[in-house]
Design an enzyme around this catalytic site. Structure first.
Site, PDB file in Angstrom:
ATOM      1  N   ASP A  81       0.843  -1.202   0.000  1.00 34.37           N
ATOM      2  CA  ASP A  81       0.000   0.000   0.000  1.00 34.37           C
ATOM      3  C   ASP A  81       0.873   1.244   0.000  1.00 34.37           C
ATOM      4  O   ASP A  81       0.564   2.255  -0.602  1.00 34.37           O
ATOM      5  CB  ASP A  81      -0.878   0.032   1.257  1.00 34.37           C
ATOM      6  CG  ASP A  81      -1.968  -1.024   1.191  1.00 34.37           C
ATOM      7  OD1 ASP A  81      -2.010  -1.766   0.183  1.00 34.37           O
ATOM      8  OD2 ASP A  81      -2.759  -1.112   2.149  1.00 34.37           O
TER       9      ASP A  81
ATOM     10  N   TYR B 169       2.233   1.935  -3.352  1.00 36.62           N
ATOM     11  CA  TYR B 169       1.131   2.451  -4.170  1.00 36.62           C
ATOM     12  C   TYR B 169       0.939   3.939  -3.864  1.00 36.62           C
ATOM     13  O   TYR B 169       0.845   4.775  -4.764  1.00 36.62           O
ATOM     14  CB  TYR B 169      -0.159   1.667  -3.882  1.00 36.62           C
ATOM     15  CG  TYR B 169      -1.340   2.153  -4.690  1.00 36.62           C
ATOM     16  CD1 TYR B 169      -1.642   1.569  -5.926  1.00 36.62           C
ATOM     17  CD2 TYR B 169      -2.138   3.209  -4.246  1.00 36.62           C
ATOM     18  CE1 TYR B 169      -2.711   2.022  -6.675  1.00 36.62           C
ATOM     19  CE2 TYR B 169      -3.199   3.671  -5.000  1.00 36.62           C
ATOM     20  CZ  TYR B 169      -3.488   3.073  -6.214  1.00 36.62           C
ATOM     21  OH  TYR B 169      -4.534   3.538  -6.965  1.00 36.62           O
ATOM     22  N   ASP B 170       0.893   4.258  -2.582  1.00 41.77           N
ATOM     23  CA  ASP B 170       0.684   5.648  -2.172  1.00 41.77           C
ATOM     24  C   ASP B 170       1.769   6.564  -2.720  1.00 41.77           C
ATOM     25  O   ASP B 170       1.523   7.714  -3.057  1.00 41.77           O
ATOM     26  CB  ASP B 170       0.646   5.759  -0.645  1.00 41.77           C
ATOM     27  CG  ASP B 170      -0.620   5.130  -0.081  1.00 41.77           C
ATOM     28  OD1 ASP B 170      -1.564   4.908  -0.872  1.00 41.77           O
ATOM     29  OD2 ASP B 170      -0.657   4.848   1.126  1.00 41.77           O
TER      30      ASP B 170
ATOM     31  N   LYS C 175     -25.482 -14.899  -5.702  1.00 41.28           N
ATOM     32  CA  LYS C 175     -26.405 -13.767  -5.791  1.00 41.28           C
ATOM     33  C   LYS C 175     -25.901 -12.734  -4.794  1.00 41.28           C
ATOM     34  O   LYS C 175     -25.925 -12.968  -3.586  1.00 41.28           O
ATOM     35  CB  LYS C 175     -27.819 -14.208  -5.435  1.00 41.28           C
ATOM     36  CG  LYS C 175     -28.840 -13.113  -5.625  1.00 41.28           C
ATOM     37  CD  LYS C 175     -30.245 -13.677  -5.557  1.00 41.28           C
ATOM     38  CE  LYS C 175     -31.271 -12.650  -5.982  1.00 41.28           C
ATOM     39  NZ  LYS C 175     -31.233 -11.407  -5.199  1.00 41.28           N
TER      40      LYS C 175
ATOM     41  N   GLU D  95     -23.454  -5.216  -9.345  1.00 42.89           N
ATOM     42  CA  GLU D  95     -23.932  -4.890  -8.009  1.00 42.89           C
ATOM     43  C   GLU D  95     -22.859  -4.114  -7.254  1.00 42.89           C
ATOM     44  O   GLU D  95     -21.688  -4.476  -7.297  1.00 42.89           O
ATOM     45  CB  GLU D  95     -24.163  -6.224  -7.287  1.00 42.89           C
ATOM     46  CG  GLU D  95     -25.362  -6.286  -6.415  1.00 42.89           C
ATOM     47  CD  GLU D  95     -26.673  -6.483  -7.172  1.00 42.89           C
ATOM     48  OE1 GLU D  95     -27.709  -6.427  -6.514  1.00 42.89           O
ATOM     49  OE2 GLU D  95     -26.678  -6.671  -8.403  1.00 42.89           O
TER      50      GLU D  95
ATOM     51  N   LYS E 105     -27.930 -19.474 -14.464  1.00 45.76           N
ATOM     52  CA  LYS E 105     -28.134 -18.881 -15.778  1.00 45.76           C
ATOM     53  C   LYS E 105     -27.822 -19.900 -16.862  1.00 45.76           C
ATOM     54  O   LYS E 105     -26.894 -20.690 -16.711  1.00 45.76           O
ATOM     55  CB  LYS E 105     -27.205 -17.669 -15.978  1.00 45.76           C
ATOM     56  CG  LYS E 105     -27.466 -16.541 -15.010  1.00 45.76           C
ATOM     57  CD  LYS E 105     -26.460 -15.417 -15.151  1.00 45.76           C
ATOM     58  CE  LYS E 105     -26.795 -14.335 -14.129  1.00 45.76           C
ATOM     59  NZ  LYS E 105     -25.801 -13.257 -14.082  1.00 45.76           N
TER      60      LYS E 105
ATOM     61  N   LYS F 184     -32.890 -19.083  -3.537  1.00 44.69           N
ATOM     62  CA  LYS F 184     -32.632 -18.436  -2.251  1.00 44.69           C
ATOM     63  C   LYS F 184     -32.299 -19.448  -1.167  1.00 44.69           C
ATOM     64  O   LYS F 184     -32.999 -20.440  -1.007  1.00 44.69           O
ATOM     65  CB  LYS F 184     -33.882 -17.658  -1.815  1.00 44.69           C
ATOM     66  CG  LYS F 184     -34.300 -16.589  -2.818  1.00 44.69           C
ATOM     67  CD  LYS F 184     -33.507 -15.334  -2.637  1.00 44.69           C
ATOM     68  CE  LYS F 184     -34.400 -14.326  -2.020  1.00 44.69           C
ATOM     69  NZ  LYS F 184     -33.953 -13.014  -1.927  1.00 44.69           N
TER      70      LYS F 184
ATOM     71  N   CYS G 107     -16.648   3.957  34.246  1.00 45.47           N
ATOM     72  CA  CYS G 107     -16.002   4.995  35.048  1.00 45.47           C
ATOM     73  C   CYS G 107     -16.875   5.444  36.220  1.00 45.47           C
ATOM     74  O   CYS G 107     -16.427   6.202  37.071  1.00 45.47           O
ATOM     75  CB  CYS G 107     -15.653   6.199  34.180  1.00 45.47           C
ATOM     76  SG  CYS G 107     -17.106   7.085  33.594  1.00 45.47           S
TER      77      CYS G 107
HETATM   78  S1  IVH Z   1     -28.587 -11.390 -13.278  1.00 44.29           S
HETATM   79  C1  IVH Z   1     -31.533 -10.472 -16.359  1.00 44.29           C
HETATM   80  N1  IVH Z   1     -26.804 -12.167 -11.517  1.00 44.29           N
HETATM   81  O1  IVH Z   1     -30.603  -9.768  -8.035  1.00 44.29           O
HETATM   82  C2  IVH Z   1     -30.828 -10.939 -15.184  1.00 44.29           C
HETATM   83  N2  IVH Z   1     -28.496 -10.660 -10.828  1.00 44.29           N
HETATM   84  O2  IVH Z   1     -33.347 -10.458  -7.577  1.00 44.29           O
HETATM   85  C3  IVH Z   1     -30.462  -9.820 -14.333  1.00 44.29           C
HETATM   86  N3  IVH Z   1     -28.306  -9.922  -8.509  1.00 44.29           N
HETATM   87  O3  IVH Z   1     -31.971  -7.463 -10.290  1.00 44.29           O
HETATM   88  C4  IVH Z   1     -29.785 -10.134 -13.136  1.00 44.29           C
HETATM   89  N4  IVH Z   1     -26.509 -11.075  -8.015  1.00 44.29           N
HETATM   90  O4  IVH Z   1     -29.782  -6.845  -9.040  1.00 44.29           O
HETATM   91  C5  IVH Z   1     -27.902 -11.414 -11.738  1.00 44.29           C
HETATM   92  N5  IVH Z   1     -25.151 -12.890 -10.030  1.00 44.29           N
HETATM   93  C6  IVH Z   1     -26.226 -12.146 -10.287  1.00 44.29           C
HETATM   94  C7  IVH Z   1     -26.813 -11.336  -9.302  1.00 44.29           C
HETATM   95  C8  IVH Z   1     -27.959 -10.606  -9.611  1.00 44.29           C
HETATM   96  C9  IVH Z   1     -27.410 -10.214  -7.555  1.00 44.29           C
HETATM   97  C10 IVH Z   1     -29.456  -9.018  -8.311  1.00 44.29           C
HETATM   98  C11 IVH Z   1     -29.801  -8.167  -9.491  1.00 44.29           C
HETATM   99  C12 IVH Z   1     -31.215  -8.538  -9.842  1.00 44.29           C
HETATM  100  C13 IVH Z   1     -31.716  -9.077  -8.558  1.00 44.29           C
HETATM  101  C14 IVH Z   1     -32.879  -9.980  -8.781  1.00 44.29           C
END
Ligand code: IVH
Length: 425
Positions: free
Chosen positions: A43, A46-47, A125, A183, A299, A323, A420
């Protein structure tokens, strides 16, 4: 550092060259630190590079540049954010809460593909704030919140001060237009430290890292935002020119190759069984991530199938969130003690009957302040719910008043300081 690098002495002769080199070098070290997690210099070093650049820019204002690493300090405060219509809508995800529900979703995909097969990518997520960032000719041009999915707020100034978001993309030939989606989050340790400081200062604390990130991005003064520990991860594409990778897994590599931070882990899965295994692995490794993860996102890997799969009103049919069960436990509140902070602020602490929560035994939890205890009517002897909310110490999130037997005691702040002995003000 390589030997061929210009030495500072050259600065006298060619400050422009030196500034250019320093910028590239600082960008590179930022990338190594934030994106690749393998820093090459301390660091302190870097600084030193940073101060040298700041120094040149001060002595030669004509050399200053908007995308210099020294321009992360924040600009003049805004009155309000301007609204921006997204080039393509920012979608949300459907949620699934059980393996059965998830398998149903994957089955639906298989049916829609009518014989064609596909693979999947599982990634964390991230429990943060969704943003979209546009790069033109490799330079960060604009960044926005999701808003209602169609229209968001222009928070460019606030995103520019987040160190893990590059101001310039890496590589000699960045695409003319690249919009990335991801995010912004507050890393757990930064969140704990911010709350500690706020508690000490008698300010309200944030309930969890996501609220802290959202609250920080809403600040109208980017200089203030610069002092908040924020980071970003990108996992998707908005509008973009040029050939995009065919697979989602490759897209993540592509973003990373341009210096953009991507999820620390992802799993390529051949089918539903692999997906379930990946989600298990994700769940058991999630404590290693700097962000909160309340689930996984599954996905379709083949991006060319997205169009055929289409979408529902607000969510794509090629991705779904899975979830995890929240990390929650119920236990008895044995006592409320009072902790004295360094600056003399008194914080009540819940002393609990030991209970297992997310792999450790918990016997203390945070109670924000005396007003909060009163408002929620939490009494000593109550059965309380505790939850992991980003801080190392869990938080009391609920109280079961239906099982009281009348022996519970109302808490009152002591009149004298337990440390105290002085009068409490
Ligand atoms: S994909 C079209 N990937 O979760 C697909 N979203 O509950 C768009 N999120 O609106 C999102 N981690 O803000 C995707 N690995 C991830 C994610 C993610 C968090 C959020 C995102 C989304 C929301 C939906």
């Amino acid at each position: 550092m390589a030997d061929s690098t210009p030495k500072s002495g050259h600065d006298q002769v060619m400050p422009a060259k030196r500034a250019q080199w320093l910028r590239a070098e600082l960008d590179r070290h930022n990338r190594l630190y934030y994106v690749e997690a393998r820093p090459e210099i301390s660091d302190r070093d870097y600084d030193q590079l940073y101060s040298e650049l700041a120094d040149i820019e001060e002595r030669h204002p004509e050399l200053a540049s908007d995308d210099s690493p020294t321009r992360r300090v924040g600009g003049a405060p805004l009155k309000e954010f301007t609204s921006v219509r997204h080039a393509s809508p920012m979608l949300s995800l459907d949620n699934t809460y059980s393996r059965e529900e998830l398998l149903e979703f994957l089955n639906r995909i298989a049916r829609r593909l009518a014989g064609r097969t596909c693979s999947y990518v599982v990634e964390p997520k991230i429990d943060g704030v969704a943003v979209t960032v546009r790069y033109k000719q490799g330079r960060l041009e604009q960044g926005c919140t999701r808003g209602n999915g169609e229209v968001g707020d222009d928070i460019t100034a606030n995103l520019r001060v987040i160190r893990s978001i590059p101001l310039r993309l890496a590589g000699a030939q960045p695409p003319p237009l690249l919009e990335v989606r991801g995010e912004v989050f507050m890393p757990r340790d930064g969140f704990a430290e911010l709350n500690r400081m706020r508690r000490e200062a008698g300010a309200t604390v944030f309930a969890n890292p996501r609220n802290a990130a959202a609250g920080s991005l809403k600040l109208l003064d980017s200089a203030q935002v610069a002092r908040r520990p924020l980071a970003a991860v990108f996992y998707g594409l908005g509008a973009a020119t040029g050939a995009a990778p065919e697979r989602h897994g490759e897209l993540l590599e592509y973003l990373r190759s341009m210096g953009l931070p991507v999820p620390p882990r992802h799993w390529i899965c051949a089918g539903p069984e692999d997906v379930l295994r990946a989600l298990d692995e994700l769940q058991s490794s999630r404590d290693n991530f700097p962000f909160e993860t309340d689930g996984g996102v599954v996905k379709v890997d083949e991006r060319e199938l997205y169009e055929a799969l289409g979408m529902t009103a607000k969510s794509p049919r090629w991705a779904v969130a899975f979830k995890f069960e929240p990390e929650r436990a119920v236990t008895r509140l044995r006592a409320i003690t009072v902790q004295v902070g360094r600056t003399g602020v008194l914080t009540p602490v819940a002393e609990l009957e030991p209970v297992a929560l997310a792999g450790s035994t918990i016997n203390r939890a945070t109670l924000h302040n005396a007003d909060d205890i009163k408002r929620r009517d939490i009494r000593v002897g109550d059965l309380v719910t505790i939850e992991k909310a980003g801080e190392v110490i869990p938080v009391v999130t609920g109280v079961d008043k239906s099982v009281r037997d009348g022996t519970e005691e109302v808490f009152a702040m002591p009149g004298n300081c337990p440390s105290c002995g002085g009068a409490v003000t």
